[in-house]
Motif scaffolding. Structure first.
Motif, mmCIF file in Angstrom:
data_model
loop_
_atom_site.group_PDB
_atom_site.id
_atom_site.type_symbol
_atom_site.label_atom_id
_atom_site.label_comp_id
_atom_site.label_asym_id
_atom_site.label_seq_id
_atom_site.Cartn_x
_atom_site.Cartn_y
_atom_site.Cartn_z
ATOM 1 N N LEU A 39 0.847 -1.193 0.000
ATOM 2 C CA LEU A 39 0.000 0.000 0.000
ATOM 3 C C LEU A 39 0.885 1.246 0.000
ATOM 4 O O LEU A 39 1.790 1.377 0.819
ATOM 5 N N CYS A 40 0.598 2.147 -0.932
ATOM 6 C CA CYS A 40 1.414 3.354 -1.066
ATOM 7 C C CYS A 40 1.190 4.276 0.136
ATOM 8 O O CYS A 40 0.057 4.555 0.509
ATOM 9 N N PRO A 41 2.263 4.738 0.766
ATOM 10 C CA PRO A 41 2.097 5.606 1.939
ATOM 11 C C PRO A 41 1.742 7.051 1.587
ATOM 12 O O PRO A 41 1.426 7.833 2.466
ATOM 13 N N TRP A 42 1.801 7.398 0.304
ATOM 14 C CA TRP A 42 1.608 8.808 -0.050
ATOM 15 C C TRP A 42 0.230 9.120 -0.603
ATOM 16 O O TRP A 42 -0.078 10.252 -0.878
ATOM 17 N N HIS A 43 -0.575 8.104 -0.871
ATOM 18 C CA HIS A 43 -1.956 8.408 -1.210
ATOM 19 C C HIS A 43 -2.858 7.418 -0.494
ATOM 20 O O HIS A 43 -2.380 6.448 0.080
ATOM 21 N N ASP A 44 -4.153 7.693 -0.529
ATOM 22 C CA ASP A 44 -5.097 6.870 0.199
ATOM 23 C C ASP A 44 -5.290 5.583 -0.592
ATOM 24 O O ASP A 44 -6.216 5.438 -1.371
ATOM 25 N N LYS A 60 8.159 2.435 -7.299
ATOM 26 C CA LYS A 60 7.341 3.330 -8.109
ATOM 27 C C LYS A 60 5.894 3.279 -7.654
ATOM 28 O O LYS A 60 5.366 2.198 -7.399
ATOM 29 N N CYS A 61 5.252 4.465 -7.497
ATOM 30 C CA CYS A 61 3.795 4.502 -7.402
ATOM 31 C C CYS A 61 3.315 5.307 -8.605
ATOM 32 O O CYS A 61 3.627 6.490 -8.723
ATOM 33 N N TRP A 62 2.567 4.643 -9.480
ATOM 34 C CA TRP A 62 2.124 5.325 -10.704
ATOM 35 C C TRP A 62 1.012 6.298 -10.395
ATOM 36 O O TRP A 62 0.790 7.242 -11.146
ATOM 37 N N VAL A 63 0.289 6.094 -9.303
ATOM 38 C CA VAL A 63 -0.785 7.022 -8.947
ATOM 39 C C VAL A 63 -0.186 8.353 -8.492
ATOM 40 O O VAL A 63 -0.582 9.422 -8.934
ATOM 41 N N CYS A 64 0.795 8.266 -7.617
ATOM 42 C CA CYS A 64 1.411 9.496 -7.086
ATOM 43 C C CYS A 64 2.499 10.033 -8.016
ATOM 44 O O CYS A 64 2.964 11.145 -7.818
ATOM 45 N N ASP A 65 2.898 9.232 -8.983
ATOM 46 C CA ASP A 65 4.003 9.609 -9.841
ATOM 47 C C ASP A 65 5.262 9.861 -9.006
ATOM 48 O O ASP A 65 5.920 10.887 -9.129
HETATM 49 ZN ZN ZN Z 1 0.835 6.526 -4.331
#
Ligand code: ZN
Length: 633
Positions: A39-44, A60-65
């Motif tokens: 789970l990405c810590p930078w978005h929900d 890489k998180c493609w959602v947060c770029d």
């Molecule tokens: Zn993210």
């Protein structure tokens, strides 16, 4: 500071730290094909969006770029700059870099400084043991109960009161005066030529790094001895070897004891620490006249599971309550406080009451940081009856909790769990419903955030934004070209020969492009790993990971053919653009000369949309080359 950190150092750290392990410590990861996800810590994040690639050592998180390597991860996670991330990871990897990140200091120069420091330590130590002048210091130490063994073990020293005693010891094979000045041992005289001893007339406590190398001194005045400065204690100034917030006195001698007991006793004075060792508490260290800080915690956590801060009496306890609670809230940390009775410091307590009494206190009287802060805040208050005073105390504690820095090394879940436990305990202690405490915390937190935002607004310079971010999207063609360069560095010189440099327009893309060209020209292979080492900016690291992952996903079989195809596209488009420019009628009025450029961009943008020149990555995964709408997909 960029450029002064050697590539070898970065490389060594990257080799020592596994990104899966690093990220996995913070976020639970599970394997998914060639990647690990969490789970990405930078978005929900509800389904695991954070990808970690063990083979490429990237995330890489493609959602947060957001993406990059171990350094970028720490920068993002901890909100720190590159040199700070480097330091944290070097620390974790056990790679010393105390002086390595200092501008302009080579490995050899650093070694010279260590040698000079060791030389000076030896001079002062022998002086304390043998010289007649040091009698006053030996007497002081004997009065304080320090044994000759302790004096040898901690290599204590004495600097005679003569203005430049250490200079008189300088001879062939010893360090010279400028080197001793660099180390803060000599100070240049402001009255005339020459130097004087910073520590003259003082009892010296050599401060060593955790590996046992002397890096600085703490100096204490002695009764009846003339000194250069009146302060009771002085430390070495910050030097290329010495930063007092990052050093703990006695750690080199305590680390085995800490490892064995999994517990560290942090004291406030050098003699407290030495006497604790002398009495069998070999897991004691001391802070250097500073508060226990984030850097200390980071160092201690390598060996200790539990940190016990030993405070001299009540006054120190009150002074430190807020800062200690804040550390406790922000770190997943077993932080305990022992306040010594009758205002005694550990040294006096041990001498007067003995080691057994001290061990008993440790056993029975330590409280964790929250309990400590609660006791300080509610002293003299009946929390059941004195409603006003109790709510003020609760408010004060919530303010500390709300202002504590976001936990650096843990995940949102861990943070929530710890906060929950904290609020439960506060609710019990103040005998109020937990929901009430929770609601009040979010109100206080909002107020704290608003204050921080206002402060940030005030700090921002009046002229526009603090820094401008270039547009995020790269032109599809330049993106494809750059992807080829990153995945197939052997194409680099071919690309440089066959495409005009205008083919790469975006500032980040240009940096990657020119760096690749420079490396290739120097006979190095500008592959993904090499390029990651070149850049410290998160945006560039992120872009590199994106390009690398896109290239991997495309599974390109024949990069040379793809390059040819890109070349055809590029020159076809260039021809179209020329025709377009020739046929387009400029708008009747151009208020400013610069606007022509803007107008041309708009025309080109319109045309690109009309011709369907959309991003090649938006079509999803594909391989090989197809004749489509002007670009290979
Ligand atoms: Zn993210």
């Amino acid at each position: 500071m960029s450029g002064t950190v050697s590539l070898e150092l970065k490389q060594r750290i990257k080799e020592a730290i596994d990104i899966v392990e690093l990220v996995g410590r913070v976020i639970p990861l599970r394997r998914q094909g060639r990647l690990f996800v969490g789970l990405c810590p930078w978005h929900d994040d509800t389904h695991p969006s954070l990808q970690v690639n063990p083979e490429r050592q990237s995330f890489k998180c493609w959602v947060c770029d957001i993406g990059g390597d171990v350094f970028t991860f720490v920068m993002k996670m901890e909100g720190v700059s590159f040199p700070e991330a480097l330091r944290i990871l070097a620390e974790q990897a056990g790679i010393p870099l105390t002086a390595a990140v200092q501008p302009g200091l080579t490995g050899g120069e650093k070694q010279d400084l260590y040698h000079a420091m060791a030389w000076a330590e030896g001079q002062y130590h022998r002086c304390l043991l043998d010289s007649a002048e040091a009698e006053v210091a030996r007497r002081y130490l004997a009065d304080r109960g320090l044994s000759p063994e302790s004096i040898r073990k901690f290599r204590l020293g004495f600097a005679p009161a003569a203005a430049a005693w250490i200079l008189s010891r300088v001879g062939s094979g010893s360090p010279n005066a400028p080197t001793l000045e660099k180390l803060g041992i000599l100070v240049r005289s402001s009255f005339g030529p020459g130097w004087y001893d910073r520590f003259r007339g003082r009892l010296l406590f050599p401060i060593r790094d955790w590996q046992g190398r002397p890096i600085g001194f703490g100096g204490r005045v002695l009764p009846g001895v003339d000194t250069a400065q009146p302060a009771k204690y002085i430390n070495s100034p910050e030097t290329p070897l010495f930063a007092k917030s990052r050093v703990l006195y006695g750690l080199d001698l305590a680390k085995e004891g800490i490892r064995r007991t999994k517990q560290v006793l942090v004291m406030e004075g050098y003699t407290d620490c030495i006497l604790a060792h002398q009495m069998g508490f070999d897991n004691a260290v001391a802070v250097l006249g500073t508060a226990l800080g984030e850097d200390h915690i980071r160092i201690l956590r390598r060996w200790a599971e539990r940190i016990v801060l030993v405070l001299d009496g009540d006054e120190a306890g009150q002074r430190r309550a807020a800062e200690v609670l804040s550390l406790f809230v922000s770190h997943n940390l077993d932080l305990w406080i022992l306040t010594l009775p009758e205002g005694l410091d550990p040294c006096d307590f041990l001498l007067q009451k003995g080691p057994e009494a001290f061990a008993r206190l440790l056993e029975t009287e330590t409280v964790d940081a929250l309990e400590h802060a609660y006791r300080i805040r509610t002293r003299g208050i009946d929390v059941r009856r004195d409603i006003q005073a109790a709510s003020e105390a609760l408010e004060g504690l919530l303010e500390i909790v709300a202002s504590a820095p976001r936990l650096r090394e843990d995940s949102p879940q861990q943070r929530l769990l710890r906060e929950q436990l904290l609020l439960q305990r506060l609710a019990e202690q103040f005998r109020v419903p937990e929901q009430l405490v929770r609601d009040r915390l979010s109100e206080v937190r909002q107020a704290v955030r608003r204050r921080a935002e206002q402060a940030a607004l005030r700090r921002r310079p009046a002229s526009g934004l603090a820094h401008q971010t270039p547009p995020t999207r790269l032109d599809p063609l330049e993106r494809e070209l750059l992807m080829l360069m990153v995945r197939f560095p052997e194409l680099c010189s071919r690309i440089a020969q066959q495409f005009p440099s205008e083919a790469i327009q975006h500032p980040w893309a240009q940096q990657i492009y020119w760096t690749s060209c420079r490396l290739a020209e120097a006979g190095q292979t500008p592959d993904f790993h090499r390029l990651l080492l070149e850049f410290e900016q998160p945006e560039l690291q992120n872009l590199l990971v994106e390009l690398d992952e896109e290239g991997l996903a495309k599974d390109i079989q024949d990069p040379w053919a793809l390059l040819e195809e890109l070349k055809r596209c590029y020159f076809r488009r260039a021809t179209q653009v020329q025709a377009l420019v020739r046929s387009a009628v400029p708008p009747p009025e151009l208020p400013e000369p610069g606007d022509e450029h803007q107008w041309l961009r708009q025309v080109l943008e319109r045309e690109r949309i009309r011709h369907g020149l959309i991003s090649p990555t938006e079509g999803g995964k594909s391989s090989g080359i197809s004749q489509g709408n002007g670009l290979p997909d």
